[in-house]
Design a protein around this motif. Structure first.
Motif, PDB file in Angstrom:
ATOM      1  N   ARG A   1      31.299  44.501 -17.264  1.00 45.20           N
ATOM      2  CA  ARG A   1      31.176  43.375 -18.181  1.00 45.20           C
ATOM      3  C   ARG A   1      30.226  42.339 -17.596  1.00 45.20           C
ATOM      4  O   ARG A   1      30.166  42.136 -16.380  1.00 45.20           O
TER       5      ARG A   1
ATOM      6  N   ARG B   1      34.923  31.692 -13.420  1.00 41.40           N
ATOM      7  CA  ARG B   1      34.705  31.891 -14.846  1.00 41.40           C
ATOM      8  C   ARG B   1      34.066  30.655 -15.477  1.00 41.40           C
ATOM      9  O   ARG B   1      33.096  30.748 -16.229  1.00 41.40           O
TER      10      ARG B   1
ATOM     11  N   ASP C   1      32.946  38.757 -21.981  1.00 44.60           N
ATOM     12  CA  ASP C   1      33.474  40.086 -21.677  1.00 44.60           C
ATOM     13  C   ASP C   1      32.701  41.218 -22.346  1.00 44.60           C
ATOM     14  O   ASP C   1      33.176  42.346 -22.404  1.00 44.60           O
ATOM     15  N   LEU C   2      31.516  40.922 -22.833  1.00 40.92           N
ATOM     16  CA  LEU C   2      30.715  41.984 -23.448  1.00 40.92           C
ATOM     17  C   LEU C   2      29.916  42.734 -22.382  1.00 40.92           C
ATOM     18  O   LEU C   2      29.863  42.335 -21.224  1.00 40.92           O
TER      19      LEU C   2
ATOM     20  N   LEU D   1      30.364  30.542 -17.125  1.00 45.16           N
ATOM     21  CA  LEU D   1      30.141  30.091 -18.498  1.00 45.16           C
ATOM     22  C   LEU D   1      29.112  28.967 -18.527  1.00 45.16           C
ATOM     23  O   LEU D   1      28.251  28.920 -19.402  1.00 45.16           O
TER      24      LEU D   1
ATOM     25  N   ASP E   1      27.329  30.703 -27.534  1.00 45.02           N
ATOM     26  CA  ASP E   1      28.703  31.168 -27.644  1.00 45.02           C
ATOM     27  C   ASP E   1      29.141  31.980 -26.424  1.00 45.02           C
ATOM     28  O   ASP E   1      29.721  33.051 -26.546  1.00 45.02           O
TER      29      ASP E   1
ATOM     30  N   ARG F   1      31.416  31.717 -24.244  1.00 41.94           N
ATOM     31  CA  ARG F   1      32.836  31.986 -24.030  1.00 41.94           C
ATOM     32  C   ARG F   1      33.275  33.312 -24.649  1.00 41.94           C
ATOM     33  O   ARG F   1      33.968  34.108 -24.026  1.00 41.94           O
ATOM     34  N   SER F   2      32.819  33.545 -25.876  1.00 49.78           N
ATOM     35  CA  SER F   2      33.278  34.765 -26.544  1.00 49.78           C
ATOM     36  C   SER F   2      32.451  35.982 -26.133  1.00 49.78           C
ATOM     37  O   SER F   2      32.784  37.110 -26.472  1.00 49.78           O
ATOM     38  N   ARG F   3      31.358  35.767 -25.402  1.00 53.52           N
ATOM     39  CA  ARG F   3      30.531  36.911 -25.035  1.00 53.52           C
ATOM     40  C   ARG F   3      30.656  37.269 -23.566  1.00 53.52           C
ATOM     41  O   ARG F   3      29.979  38.158 -23.068  1.00 53.52           O
TER      42      ARG F   3
END
Ligand SMILES: Nc1ncnc2c1ncn2[C@@H]1O[C@H](COP(=O)(O)OP(=O)(O)OP(=O)(O)O)[C@@H](O)[C@H]1O
Ligand SMILES: [Mg+2]
Lengths: 308, 342
Positions: free
Chosen positions: B107, B128, B148-149, B132, B142, B144-146
């Motif tokens: 990730r 973390r 773990d991609l 970020l 964005d 925060r939402s990415r």
């Protein structure tokens, strides 16, 4: 995801069906069980009675449909020889086969993979060349030749290990080694090339440029990537565990499924042979399924592709 | 030695050979603290190899000699642990192909926090949060939402931004950007360049910007080194080189730039191709392609010597100053040069 599982499941069923059908047809074309079971000098009416009793007087397609129907209801037929349930006969032999194949699989994994990875990380070194040479020897020598060589050396010349039977765990040593050598060679070579391929990738250079220790580059960046191709070959090995036991069990008179298969084929014991082939096919299909699922777990790219 | 004191990195007589074929023939280069240095030249002239060698990132078969000093500390031939402590923490490097430079099975967030743990001892939530912040800083929307991609879920430009975030994680004194925009399309290239310029202004880290693109170099850098066939042939400030390229090779690079402004002139590509390092021409390596070649150029290698105006030049018959005025306007925003150079 659902369609992914469904297609895999459908493919699994088709594979098993193909194996079952193939076995059915070939067995019925390759000799008459009545002749084999009853011997050469039996009057015709005895043979006819035998055929009628086992349904062999019916047209082949009627027999086939009846067979399919019975396996779907969990009935795998009765051995013509022992008059016992074929499935019970086969299951009875499973532990003996696993006693060889599981240790052999473990040997393949714990020797083959580390040897290949070590060789990849020390390319052109003495150890690398040694691994390549041994690996090639390991998988080019057929297992019956390997088995005979081992028996010759350890049983006949040195007299330290028994050459057949299942009395103690010592009896399992030679067959286990015989069974694992080819796989060790294949895994070593495969792991080596997978690892060399990964170590040449740009993201490995990135990991080094980041300042990671060499060990961490290998463990946390290279190995998870090399795992994908290695898992493929391991899955293939797990799938062919039972099939691979046939030759070795015969050489070492090991009373497992493999030997039962040989005996049942020569006796034309139809139900038993079909049952064994079904078990072999099922192992392969299940391990393929597991590999497919592992892929998705190991490689996120495949996971998102499968989802679409 | 007042000058030496402000030098961050010094390469002295850096040579690299692969399987006995020499590809770097002694590079002398200094990077000052906070300075932005451009490295240009056609494909294969040794730009990447120079910095990979400096960081010890070349494969084992590469023979490296010479000296690489970071604030006076020798790196060339030093133990692996020394190099590991420099990489990422003092000197970070980003690469040409951002998509394949990120690990495909880890990730993104993990790849950044790994660097934070390594260089700044940050773990867990602290790591973390900082990751970020870095993702935000390099312009990942964005974040925060990415977090773990995986790499394949980002575009090429975003992957390069993530590479930059990862490089920033170690708070390096020097960022080597090895053709960071070559694989990206024009608008994204411009954005990444702006990001590099802005980050340098904010953090004060020195930058080595490797590129085919003279326009981009003029935007990012103060000083430029022109390399040809494993040697530096000309070095000077951006203004000097853009106003008056003296080496015929440098001049050739400018003539091959399509000009957006000014009168339309036909592009003049440099004739011939880059020599194979295995069969380097005798004398000056550029002599077979040079329009100003002398008889002696085929036998004698001109040394890299300081000129009156402070630039360094290795040429027996440089372009006269009078001839080159207005050859190219400084700070040409021509980023399309790359096709002409390749
Ligand atoms: N790993 C390697 N093994 C053998 N030769 C190499 C290796 N890496 C680079 N070279 C050679 O070294 C020379 C310089 O390569 P380098 O990658 O530094 O060029 P470059 O200036 O960065 O070019 P580009 O603009 O294409 O990135 C080339 O001739 C190349 O073929
Ligand atoms: Mg390069």
């Amino acid at each position: 995801m659902i369609s992914f599982v469904l297609t895999r499941l459908l493919r699994a069923i088709i594979t098993i069906l193909a194996v079952v059908t193939f076995a059915f047809v070939v067995l019925r074309m390759s000799g008459d069980p009545a002749q084999v079971m009853l011997g050469p000098d039996v009057p015709q009416d005895v043979i006819d009675a035998f055929r009628k009793a086992w349904g062999l007087d019916q047209p082949v397609w009627v027999q086939y449909l009846a067979y399919l129907k019975s396996i779907f209801t969990g009935d795998f037929g009765v051995s013509m020889r022992d008059k016992a349930s074929a499935l019970d006969l086969v299951l009875e032999r499973v532990p003996a086969t696993l006693q060889l194949t599981i240790p052999a699989l473990i040997l393949k994994l714990v020797i083959g993979i580390p040897a290949g990875i070590y060789a990849a990380l020390h390319r052109q070194s003495f150890a690398d060349r040694g691994v390549i040479l041994l690996a090639i020897l390991g998988f080019t020598i057929p297992s019956f030749v390997m088995g005979l060589i081992l028996v010759l050396v350890f049983s006949i010349i040195l007299g330290v290990l028994p050459s057949g039977g299942q009395d103690t765990w010592v009896h399992g040593i030679l067959p286990t080694i015989t069974m694992s050598i080819g796989g060790i060679g294949i895994l070593a070579r495969f792991s080596r090339s997978a690892m060399i391929e990964v170590m040449g990738q740009p993201f490995i250079r990135t990991a080094s440029a980041k300042g990671l220790k060499w060990r961490d580059v290998v463990w946390s960046h290279a190995l998870p990537n090399a795992a994908v191709p290695i898992v493929t070959i391991v899955g293939f090995m797990v799938g062919s565990l039972i099939a691979g036991a046939v030759v070795v069990e015969s050489i070492f008179s090991w009373p497992g499924i493999g030997r039962l298969l040989i005996v049942s084929v020569s006796n034309r014991d139809l139900a038993v042979v079909q049952c064994i082939l079904l078990v072999i096919a099922a192992t392969m299909v299940v391990s393929n399924l597991i590999v497919d699922l592992l892929y998705g777990w190991l490689d996120p790219r495949l996971r998102s592709r499968a989802a679409h | 030695m007042g000058a030496a004191k402000s030098n961050l990195v010094e390469l002295r007589d850096l040579k690299v050979a692969f399987d006995g074929v020499q590809v770097l023939h002694g590079i002398d280069l200094t990077v000052g603290r906070g300075e932005a240095l451009g490295l240009v030249g056609e494909s294969g002239c040794g730009k990447s190899v120079t910095w990979l060698a400096a960081l010890g990132l070349l494969p084992g078969k590469a023979g490296v000699s010479g000296s690489v000093r970071l604030e006076g500390r020798e790196l060339c031939g030093s133990p692996r642990s020394t190099l590991e402590s420099v990489r990422g923490g003092r000197i970070a490097m980003i690469f040409q192909d951002p998509s394949s430079s990120l690990n495909p099975v880890l990730r993104i967030g993990r790849q950044i926090t790994e660097a934070l743990a390594l260089h700044r001892g940050l773990r867990g939530d602290a790591a973390r949060t900082e990751a970020l912040r870095l993702m935000d800083m390099v312009g990942i929307p964005d974040a925060r939402s990415r977090f773990d991609l995986y790499a394949h879920e980002f575009s090429g430009g975003q992957c390069q931004r993530l590479m930059i975030a990862m490089a920033l994680a170690g708070e390096p004194d020097l960022l080597i950007a090895d053709e960071p925009t070559t694989a990206l399309d024009a608008t994204i290239q411009a954005q990444i360049l702006d990001l590099l310029i802005q980050l340098r202004a904010e953090t004060g880290m020195a930058t080595v910007f490797i590129s085919h693109d003279l326009g981009a170099v003029s935007q990012v850098c103060e000083r430029v080194c022109v390399m040809y066939a494993g040697r530096i042939v000309e070095q000077g400030t951006v203004e000097q080189l853009f106003a008056a390229p003296r080496h015929p090779y440098t001049r050739g690079l400018f003539d091959a730039i399509p000009r957006i402004d000014g009168p339309r002139q036909p592009l003049v590509p440099i004739p011939g191709t880059v020599p194979n390092p295995k069969h380097l021409p005798a004398g000056c390596a550029f002599s077979p392609r040079c329009s100003r070649v002398l008889q002696s150029c085929h036998t004698e290698l001109p040394p890299l010597v300081p000129q009156g105006d402070g630039r360094l030049l290795a040429c027996a018959r440089p372009v006269p100053l009078a001839l080159v005025i207005h050859a190219a306007k400084p700070r040409t925003p021509a980023r399309i040069v790359e096709s002409a150079l390749q």
